[in-house]
Design a protein around this motif. Structure first.
Motif, PDB file in Angstrom:
ATOM      1  N   HIS A 142      15.263  -3.008   6.091  1.00 31.24           N
ATOM      2  CA  HIS A 142      15.006  -3.158   4.659  1.00 31.24           C
ATOM      3  C   HIS A 142      15.844  -2.187   3.833  1.00 31.24           C
ATOM      4  O   HIS A 142      16.466  -2.576   2.831  1.00 31.24           O
ATOM      5  CB  HIS A 142      13.519  -2.922   4.371  1.00 31.24           C
ATOM      6  CG  HIS A 142      13.189  -2.821   2.912  1.00 31.24           C
ATOM      7  ND1 HIS A 142      13.115  -3.924   2.091  1.00 31.24           N
ATOM      8  CD2 HIS A 142      12.948  -1.741   2.118  1.00 31.24           C
ATOM      9  CE1 HIS A 142      12.830  -3.538   0.862  1.00 31.24           C
ATOM     10  NE2 HIS A 142      12.721  -2.219   0.851  1.00 31.24           N
ATOM     11  N   ARG A 143      15.895  -0.941   4.249  1.00 32.13           N
ATOM     12  CA  ARG A 143      16.634   0.048   3.471  1.00 32.13           C
ATOM     13  C   ARG A 143      18.139  -0.204   3.527  1.00 32.13           C
ATOM     14  O   ARG A 143      18.837  -0.018   2.530  1.00 32.13           O
ATOM     15  CB  ARG A 143      16.281   1.455   3.956  1.00 32.13           C
ATOM     16  CG  ARG A 143      14.837   1.835   3.669  1.00 32.13           C
ATOM     17  CD  ARG A 143      14.605   3.330   3.752  1.00 32.13           C
ATOM     18  NE  ARG A 143      15.282   4.046   2.701  1.00 32.13           N
ATOM     19  CZ  ARG A 143      14.680   4.884   1.851  1.00 32.13           C
ATOM     20  NH1 ARG A 143      13.372   5.031   1.898  1.00 32.13           N
ATOM     21  NH2 ARG A 143      15.370   5.529   0.954  1.00 32.13           N
ATOM     22  N   PHE A 186      14.013   0.615  -2.436  1.00 32.76           N
ATOM     23  CA  PHE A 186      13.949   1.037  -1.039  1.00 32.76           C
ATOM     24  C   PHE A 186      12.516   1.192  -0.533  1.00 32.76           C
ATOM     25  O   PHE A 186      12.304   1.566   0.611  1.00 32.76           O
ATOM     26  CB  PHE A 186      14.703   2.355  -0.856  1.00 32.76           C
ATOM     27  CG  PHE A 186      16.180   2.241  -1.130  1.00 32.76           C
ATOM     28  CD1 PHE A 186      17.048   1.788  -0.159  1.00 32.76           C
ATOM     29  CD2 PHE A 186      16.699   2.576  -2.373  1.00 32.76           C
ATOM     30  CE1 PHE A 186      18.404   1.674  -0.393  1.00 32.76           C
ATOM     31  CE2 PHE A 186      18.058   2.462  -2.629  1.00 32.76           C
ATOM     32  CZ  PHE A 186      18.910   2.003  -1.639  1.00 32.76           C
ATOM     33  N   TYR A 187      11.553   0.916  -1.409  1.00 35.42           N
ATOM     34  CA  TYR A 187      10.160   1.083  -1.007  1.00 35.42           C
ATOM     35  C   TYR A 187       9.794   0.042   0.042  1.00 35.42           C
ATOM     36  O   TYR A 187      10.026  -1.160  -0.122  1.00 35.42           O
ATOM     37  CB  TYR A 187       9.233   0.948  -2.212  1.00 35.42           C
ATOM     38  CG  TYR A 187       7.769   1.040  -1.845  1.00 35.42           C
ATOM     39  CD1 TYR A 187       7.214   2.243  -1.413  1.00 35.42           C
ATOM     40  CD2 TYR A 187       6.935  -0.076  -1.919  1.00 35.42           C
ATOM     41  CE1 TYR A 187       5.880   2.339  -1.067  1.00 35.42           C
ATOM     42  CE2 TYR A 187       5.600   0.001  -1.586  1.00 35.42           C
ATOM     43  CZ  TYR A 187       5.079   1.215  -1.157  1.00 35.42           C
ATOM     44  OH  TYR A 187       3.753   1.300  -0.810  1.00 35.42           O
ATOM     45  N   PHE A 188       9.213   0.505   1.124  1.00 42.76           N
ATOM     46  CA  PHE A 188       8.780  -0.382   2.217  1.00 42.76           C
ATOM     47  C   PHE A 188       7.299  -0.157   2.457  1.00 42.76           C
ATOM     48  O   PHE A 188       6.860   0.968   2.673  1.00 42.76           O
ATOM     49  CB  PHE A 188       9.573  -0.084   3.494  1.00 42.76           C
ATOM     50  CG  PHE A 188       9.112  -0.876   4.690  1.00 42.76           C
ATOM     51  CD1 PHE A 188       9.559  -2.167   4.893  1.00 42.76           C
ATOM     52  CD2 PHE A 188       8.221  -0.323   5.612  1.00 42.76           C
ATOM     53  CE1 PHE A 188       9.129  -2.907   5.995  1.00 42.76           C
ATOM     54  CE2 PHE A 188       7.795  -1.056   6.704  1.00 42.76           C
ATOM     55  CZ  PHE A 188       8.243  -2.353   6.901  1.00 42.76           C
ATOM     56  N   ALA A 189       6.538  -1.241   2.410  1.00 39.58           N
ATOM     57  CA  ALA A 189       5.091  -1.145   2.586  1.00 39.58           C
ATOM     58  C   ALA A 189       4.693  -1.581   3.991  1.00 39.58           C
ATOM     59  O   ALA A 189       4.775  -2.758   4.330  1.00 39.58           O
ATOM     60  CB  ALA A 189       4.378  -2.001   1.550  1.00 39.58           C
ATOM     61  N   LYS A 246      23.641   4.768  -0.701  1.00 42.27           N
ATOM     62  CA  LYS A 246      23.134   5.433   0.491  1.00 42.27           C
ATOM     63  C   LYS A 246      21.741   4.895   0.799  1.00 42.27           C
ATOM     64  O   LYS A 246      20.860   4.925  -0.069  1.00 42.27           O
ATOM     65  CB  LYS A 246      23.090   6.946   0.287  1.00 42.27           C
ATOM     66  CG  LYS A 246      24.466   7.602   0.220  1.00 42.27           C
ATOM     67  CD  LYS A 246      24.335   9.111   0.105  1.00 42.27           C
ATOM     68  CE  LYS A 246      25.697   9.783   0.113  1.00 42.27           C
ATOM     69  NZ  LYS A 246      25.581  11.259   0.034  1.00 42.27           N
ATOM     70  N   PRO A 247      21.500   4.422   2.006  1.00 40.49           N
ATOM     71  CA  PRO A 247      20.215   3.776   2.309  1.00 40.49           C
ATOM     72  C   PRO A 247      19.055   4.709   2.607  1.00 40.49           C
ATOM     73  O   PRO A 247      17.899   4.276   2.576  1.00 40.49           O
ATOM     74  CB  PRO A 247      20.547   2.938   3.549  1.00 40.49           C
ATOM     75  CG  PRO A 247      21.665   3.680   4.208  1.00 40.49           C
ATOM     76  CD  PRO A 247      22.463   4.292   3.098  1.00 40.49           C
ATOM     77  N   ALA A 274      18.801  -3.133   1.229  1.00 42.81           N
ATOM     78  CA  ALA A 274      18.706  -2.717  -0.170  1.00 42.81           C
ATOM     79  C   ALA A 274      19.941  -1.935  -0.607  1.00 42.81           C
ATOM     80  O   ALA A 274      20.289  -1.913  -1.787  1.00 42.81           O
ATOM     81  CB  ALA A 274      17.450  -1.881  -0.380  1.00 42.81           C
ATOM     82  N   ALA A 275      20.590  -1.288   0.361  1.00 39.01           N
ATOM     83  CA  ALA A 275      21.799  -0.522   0.075  1.00 39.01           C
ATOM     84  C   ALA A 275      23.057  -1.392   0.099  1.00 39.01           C
ATOM     85  O   ALA A 275      24.155  -0.893  -0.121  1.00 39.01           O
ATOM     86  CB  ALA A 275      21.948   0.624   1.072  1.00 39.01           C
ATOM     87  N   GLY A 276      22.883  -2.689   0.417  1.00 38.41           N
ATOM     88  CA  GLY A 276      24.019  -3.599   0.373  1.00 38.41           C
ATOM     89  C   GLY A 276      24.599  -3.990   1.713  1.00 38.41           C
ATOM     90  O   GLY A 276      25.648  -4.656   1.760  1.00 38.41           O
TER      91      GLY A 276
END
Length: 274
Positions: free
Chosen positions: A206-207, A21-24, A11-12, A210-212
């Motif tokens: 990004h998320r 899932f960290y986004f800066a 789950k994103p 990261a979740a595929g």
């Protein structure tokens, strides 16, 4: 439930602090650099402020995970409204857990002496205790801002024996302006702001990646609408994004579009009003 439909591995938009899932954003990066500088250079007090949901707590967790092993113990003060006596007892018990006395809450003097001895011992072991005060904007109501300032008086050779990171909402800034004796002890102050439109697009992408995700799940219009409705606040983006994926799965949609996002937002607004 919707993972297979959207061809995702995870789950994103979960709220859990998963570093994948960290986004800066730009302000996240700036705050991270300032806080890391303050801690690694033995500064006593740092502040990070921003609206609810912009990722302050996650930023601090990412920072702490990157620090050397000598930064121990890390104490999270998650209920800053406790009275000064209880606050000092809480900190003493966690900075020196093996010396925890049994029975009633110790007096202020007892906790203070215990903190002094524990911090001196930590300094001799080249350790640096860190205290993270969540919801620090509530300290004024509890009357414990002076307690925080006095903790910074625990020093060795003119340098504080611990670092205090205050994390709070924007009213914390005005609170400290009314408390000049504490404000002047702040070494670093950082502000984390909501995401810009471009940052929102990058955040969502990004998320999902990261979740595929291997294809576009959100239309450009959906991204713009998510930013508009969430005002660039990551927590709101997560909530809207997760529900949009669920409703899109239920409707058999191939992508999340503007109409779907607005429908989900209307449902949430109705639920809050009910």
């Amino acid at each position: 439930m919707y993972l297979e439909h959207w061809q995702l591995a995870d789950k994103p938009f979960e709220p859990a602090a998963d570093e994948r899932f960290y986004f800066a954003s730009q302000t996240h990066q700036g705050a991270m650099l300032k806080l890391r500088y303050a801690l690694e250079n033995g500064r006593g007090a740092a502040l990070i402020a921003g609206p609810s949901g912009v990722g302050k707590t996650l930023l601090v967790e990412q920072l702490l995970a990157q620090l050397p092993a000598s930064f121990v113990p890390v104490v999270h003060l998650v209920y800053p409204q406790m009275p000064a006596r209880e606050m000092l007892a809480y900190l003493a018990a966690r900075i020196a857990p093996n010396e925890d006395p049994q029975g009633l809450t110790p007096s202020v003097d007892q906790s203070w002496r215990r903190l002094e001895e524990s911090l001196q011992g930590a300094a001799e072991r080249d350790e640096r205790p860190v205290v993270v005060v969540d919801e620090a904007h509530l300290l004024e109501d509890a009357g414990t801002l002076e307690t925080v300032r006095l903790l910074l008086n625990l020093q060795q050779h003119g340098s504080p024996l611990l670092s205090i990171v205050m994390v709070g909402q924007p009213p914390l800034l005005s609170t400290l302006s009314r408390t000049p004796r504490l404000e002047e002890r702040l070494d670093i102050s950082a502000l984390v702001e909501p995401l810009t439109v471009d940052e929102t697009a990058s955040y969502l992408q990004h998320r999902l990646a990261a979740a595929g995700a291997e294809r576009n799940v959100l239309t450009d219009g959906a991204v713009d609408t998510l930013h508009q409705l969430a005002h660039g606040v990551p927590r709101r983006l997560n909530r809207l994004g997760d529900l949009a994926l669920l409703v899109g799965y239920a409707n058999g949609a191939s992508m999340v579009d503007t109409e779907l996002v607005r429908s989900v937002a209307n449902e949430l607004a109705f639920a809050r009003a009910a």
